[in-house]
Design a protein around this motif. Structure first.
Motif, PDB file in Angstrom:
ATOM      1  N   HIS A 193       0.836  -1.206   0.000  1.00 36.58           N
ATOM      2  CA  HIS A 193       0.000   0.000   0.000  1.00 36.58           C
ATOM      3  C   HIS A 193       0.871   1.256   0.000  1.00 36.58           C
ATOM      4  N   ALA A 194       1.976   1.233   0.743  1.00 32.04           N
ATOM      5  CA  ALA A 194       2.867   2.395   0.828  1.00 32.04           C
ATOM      6  C   ALA A 194       3.642   2.615  -0.464  1.00 32.04           C
ATOM      7  N   ALA A 195       3.829   1.579  -1.269  1.00 30.67           N
ATOM      8  CA  ALA A 195       4.682   1.659  -2.465  1.00 30.67           C
ATOM      9  C   ALA A 195       4.247   2.698  -3.501  1.00 30.67           C
ATOM     10  N   PRO A 196       3.037   2.979  -3.855  1.00 31.62           N
ATOM     11  CA  PRO A 196       1.869   2.101  -3.793  1.00 31.62           C
ATOM     12  C   PRO A 196       1.902   1.089  -4.928  1.00 31.62           C
ATOM     13  N   TRP A 197       1.528  -0.153  -4.602  1.00 32.88           N
ATOM     14  CA  TRP A 197       1.497  -1.221  -5.601  1.00 32.88           C
ATOM     15  C   TRP A 197       0.201  -1.996  -5.432  1.00 32.88           C
ATOM     16  N   PRO A 198      -0.615  -2.154  -6.499  1.00 34.25           N
ATOM     17  CA  PRO A 198      -1.923  -2.790  -6.344  1.00 34.25           C
ATOM     18  C   PRO A 198      -1.854  -4.290  -6.070  1.00 34.25           C
ATOM     19  N   ILE A 199      -2.712  -4.720  -5.166  1.00 35.83           N
ATOM     20  CA  ILE A 199      -2.888  -6.142  -4.874  1.00 35.83           C
ATOM     21  C   ILE A 199      -3.985  -6.657  -5.799  1.00 35.83           C
ATOM     22  N   VAL A 200      -3.682  -7.719  -6.537  1.00 37.07           N
ATOM     23  CA  VAL A 200      -4.627  -8.313  -7.480  1.00 37.07           C
ATOM     24  C   VAL A 200      -5.655  -9.176  -6.754  1.00 37.07           C
ATOM     25  N   GLU A 201      -5.192  -9.915  -5.748  1.00 39.12           N
ATOM     26  CA  GLU A 201      -6.066 -10.805  -4.989  1.00 39.12           C
ATOM     27  C   GLU A 201      -5.472 -11.047  -3.614  1.00 39.12           C
ATOM     28  N   GLY A 202      -6.341 -11.243  -2.639  1.00 38.69           N
ATOM     29  CA  GLY A 202      -5.889 -11.648  -1.324  1.00 38.69           C
ATOM     30  C   GLY A 202      -6.096 -10.580  -0.267  1.00 38.69           C
ATOM     31  N   PRO A 203      -5.822 -11.000   0.945  1.00 41.15           N
ATOM     32  CA  PRO A 203      -5.177 -12.251   1.330  1.00 41.15           C
ATOM     33  C   PRO A 203      -6.112 -13.463   1.221  1.00 41.15           C
ATOM     34  N   VAL A 204      -5.522 -14.575   0.803  1.00 37.00           N
ATOM     35  CA  VAL A 204      -6.233 -15.839   0.658  1.00 37.00           C
ATOM     36  C   VAL A 204      -5.357 -16.967   1.192  1.00 37.00           C
ATOM     37  N   GLN A 205      -5.991 -18.051   1.601  1.00 39.79           N
ATOM     38  CA  GLN A 205      -5.238 -19.212   2.056  1.00 39.79           C
ATOM     39  C   GLN A 205      -4.980 -20.142   0.888  1.00 39.79           C
TER      40      GLN A 205
END
Length: 128
Positions: free
Chosen positions: A86-98
């Motif tokens: 988030h600080a980078a900012p860099w997008p998360i595509v999915e997750g968190p997931v197990q």
């Protein structure tokens, strides 16, 4: 016969964007070796970099950017990974997931690097 992975090779279109992602966002160490070749080191492994159209021989049969799907185990908690992204900012595509990792259950987030390779960043979960 096989003990562990030493390195893998990533093909990129944009060396600067690739370097920024693997060093600034993921915290790997940039290094040069051989005749000015580029790599990103983490722990006892590294990612060697080929620039599309200027690959080092021998190379994969069809080296193309965006073909990798890699999973890295983080040295920090997944919550810290998410905060860093988030600080980078860099997008998360999915997750968190197990998910299920090589040695047991993991908790993961997925991002894409500048060449659109899928990068999974995970932490181990307790078994049971």
């Amino acid at each position: 016969m096989i003990d562990h992975l030493d390195h893998l090779v990533l093909t990129t279109i944009d060396v600067d964007a690739c370097s920024d992602f693997y060093t600034r966002v993921l915290g790997m160490q940039r290094e040069t070796f051989g005749a000015g070749r580029l790599a990103f080191r983490f722990g006892n492994q590294k990612i060697n970099v080929h620039v599309r159209g200027h690959e080092f021989e021998p190379k994969a049969h069809l080296p193309v950017p965006g073909a990798l799907d890699l999973c890295f185990i983080a040295s920090i908690t997944l919550d810290e990974v998410i905060a860093r992204l988030h600080a980078a900012p860099w997008p998360i595509v999915e997750g968190p997931v197990q998910r299920t990792g090589a040695t047991g259950p993991i908790r993961s987030v997925y991002v894409r690097d500048p060449d659109l390779n899928l990068i999974e960043i995970a932490e181990h979960l307790p078994v049971g």
